[in-house]
Design an enzyme around this catalytic site. Structure first.
Site, PDB file in Angstrom:
ATOM      1  CG  ASN A   2      -5.590 -85.083 119.724  1.00 32.69           C
ATOM      2  OD1 ASN A   2      -4.275 -85.475 119.840  1.00 32.69           O
ATOM      3  ND2 ASN A   2      -6.169 -83.836 119.703  1.00 32.69           N
TER       4      ASN A   2
ATOM      5  NE  ARG B  43      12.974 -97.876 118.540  1.00 30.09           N
ATOM      6  CZ  ARG B  43      13.704 -98.797 119.643  1.00 30.09           C
ATOM      7  NH1 ARG B  43      13.159 -98.363 120.615  1.00 30.09           N
ATOM      8  NH2 ARG B  43      13.858 -99.923 119.464  1.00 30.09           N
TER       9      ARG B  43
ATOM     10  CG  HIS C  73      -4.515 -81.537 114.705  1.00 28.84           C
ATOM     11  ND1 HIS C  73      -4.513 -80.490 115.246  1.00 28.84           N
ATOM     12  CD2 HIS C  73      -4.517 -81.559 113.089  1.00 28.84           C
ATOM     13  CE1 HIS C  73      -4.911 -79.509 114.342  1.00 28.84           C
ATOM     14  NE2 HIS C  73      -4.446 -79.758 112.923  1.00 28.84           N
TER      15      HIS C  73
ATOM     16  CG  HIS D  17       0.672 -86.269 115.316  1.00 30.78           C
ATOM     17  ND1 HIS D  17      -0.341 -85.355 114.955  1.00 30.78           N
ATOM     18  CD2 HIS D  17       1.194 -84.275 115.928  1.00 30.78           C
ATOM     19  CE1 HIS D  17      -0.594 -84.522 115.048  1.00 30.78           C
ATOM     20  NE2 HIS D  17       0.258 -84.014 115.577  1.00 30.78           N
TER      21      HIS D  17
ATOM     22  CD  GLU E  70      -8.387 -81.364 117.049  1.00 28.74           C
ATOM     23  OE1 GLU E  70      -9.290 -80.856 117.565  1.00 28.74           O
ATOM     24  OE2 GLU E  70      -6.897 -81.175 117.680  1.00 28.74           O
TER      25      GLU E  70
ATOM     26  CG  HIS F  22      -4.724 -75.400 123.572  1.00 23.55           C
ATOM     27  ND1 HIS F  22      -4.598 -76.195 121.893  1.00 23.55           N
ATOM     28  CD2 HIS F  22      -3.633 -74.899 123.783  1.00 23.55           C
ATOM     29  CE1 HIS F  22      -3.239 -75.770 122.416  1.00 23.55           C
ATOM     30  NE2 HIS F  22      -2.417 -75.612 123.135  1.00 23.55           N
TER      31      HIS F  22
ATOM     32  N   GLY G 295      -5.287 -84.474 125.358  1.00 18.46           N
ATOM     33  CA  GLY G 295      -4.783 -84.807 124.713  1.00 18.46           C
ATOM     34  C   GLY G 295      -4.091 -84.671 125.284  1.00 18.46           C
ATOM     35  CG  HIS G 296       0.771 -82.746 126.422  1.00 19.82           C
ATOM     36  ND1 HIS G 296       1.750 -82.791 125.189  1.00 19.82           N
ATOM     37  CD2 HIS G 296       1.341 -81.504 126.719  1.00 19.82           C
ATOM     38  CE1 HIS G 296       2.655 -83.187 126.309  1.00 19.82           C
ATOM     39  NE2 HIS G 296       3.152 -82.193 127.212  1.00 19.82           N
TER      40      HIS G 296
END
Length: 238
Positions: free
Chosen positions: A7, A18, A43, A50, A70, A190, A213-214
């Site tokens: 992700n 920026r 997403h 984002h 998603e 998740h 992702g994170h």
């Protein structure tokens, strides 16, 4: 084999801070694939905090693995899927203002809605997945919607893994077995990371895909993106 879909929302968040094109989202996606990612997930939220609308279309002809989009299935999202035709559309029930997804669909209450949405997505030639909590009552109704897969919401697993991993995995084992019996493909996502991913895969070896992702992007700050993707891939090779 369980595929790793990366992700890239957090890459877009960094770029947007920026206002220019650094980092270049498309280049990062292509590099992630070159480094071993077997899919790219985005997403696109309505506020474009984002992933932006234009990002989806910049990526759709560049991603050569599986492109997964998603989101909450409002008119905007459905139009994105109609035009972009990704490999997979993952439906999540979170409202536009949510920071991140924090629960799965109530497939009992929303079965008819999901059935109509999934029929529309299938008409575009797109595989579907429903974000779902690890509660058995939601799985037969999920099957009745016509979805191809379900994505297990794994935050409850991740939050208790370090306390009691056997207890944390227990509800997922039950619903994973039920999914298999129902003929539903199985994704997960998740809060999965380098600490809890391997155990999840060991316990549910027939996972089709994990979307991360994170944690992966955070790890990449220390280990580098190429090395990090390979580290995550190794957690899935059990």
């Amino acid at each position: 084999m369980t595929k790793l879909s990366v992700n890239i929302n957090k890459i877009a968040t960094l770029r947007n801070a920026r206002g220019h094109n650094n980092p270049d989202l498309v280049q990062v996606a292509l590099d992630a694939e070159r480094f071993g990612a077997q899919g790219i997930t985005v997403h696109p939220r309505p506020d474009e905090r984002h992933i932006r609308y234009n990002d989806v279309f910049a990526l759709k002809d560049q991603v050569t693995t599986e492109f997964n989009i998603e989101g909450y299935p409002d008119k905007r999202y459905m139009e994105i899927i109609r035009l972009a035709k990704p490999a997979q559309a993952t439906l999540v029930p979170d409202p536009p203002e949510a920071i991140t997804s924090n629960t799965g669909w109530d497939t009992i209450q929303h079965k008819d809605l999901l059935k109509d949405l999934i029929a529309e997505l299938h008409s575009y030639g797109v595989r579907t997945s429903i974000f779902i909590n690890p509660e058995s009552k939601y799985f037969e109704p999920a099957k009745e919607t016509g979805t191809d897969r379900v994505e297990l919401y794994t935050e409850p697993y991740a939050s208790t893994y370090h306390i009691d991993k056997e207890k944390a995995i227990a509800p997922y084992l039950e619903v994973a077995s039920l999914s298999k019996d129902l003929g539903l493909g199985l994704n997960a996502g998740h809060d999965l990371d380098l600490h809890n991913l391997k155990f999840l895969k060991e316990q549910i070896p027939y996972l089709d895909e994990v979307s991360i992702g994170h944690a992966l992007i955070c790890d990449a700050l220390y280990y580098g993106l190429e090395n990090t993707i390979q580290m995550y891939r190794r957690q899935l090779e059990v």
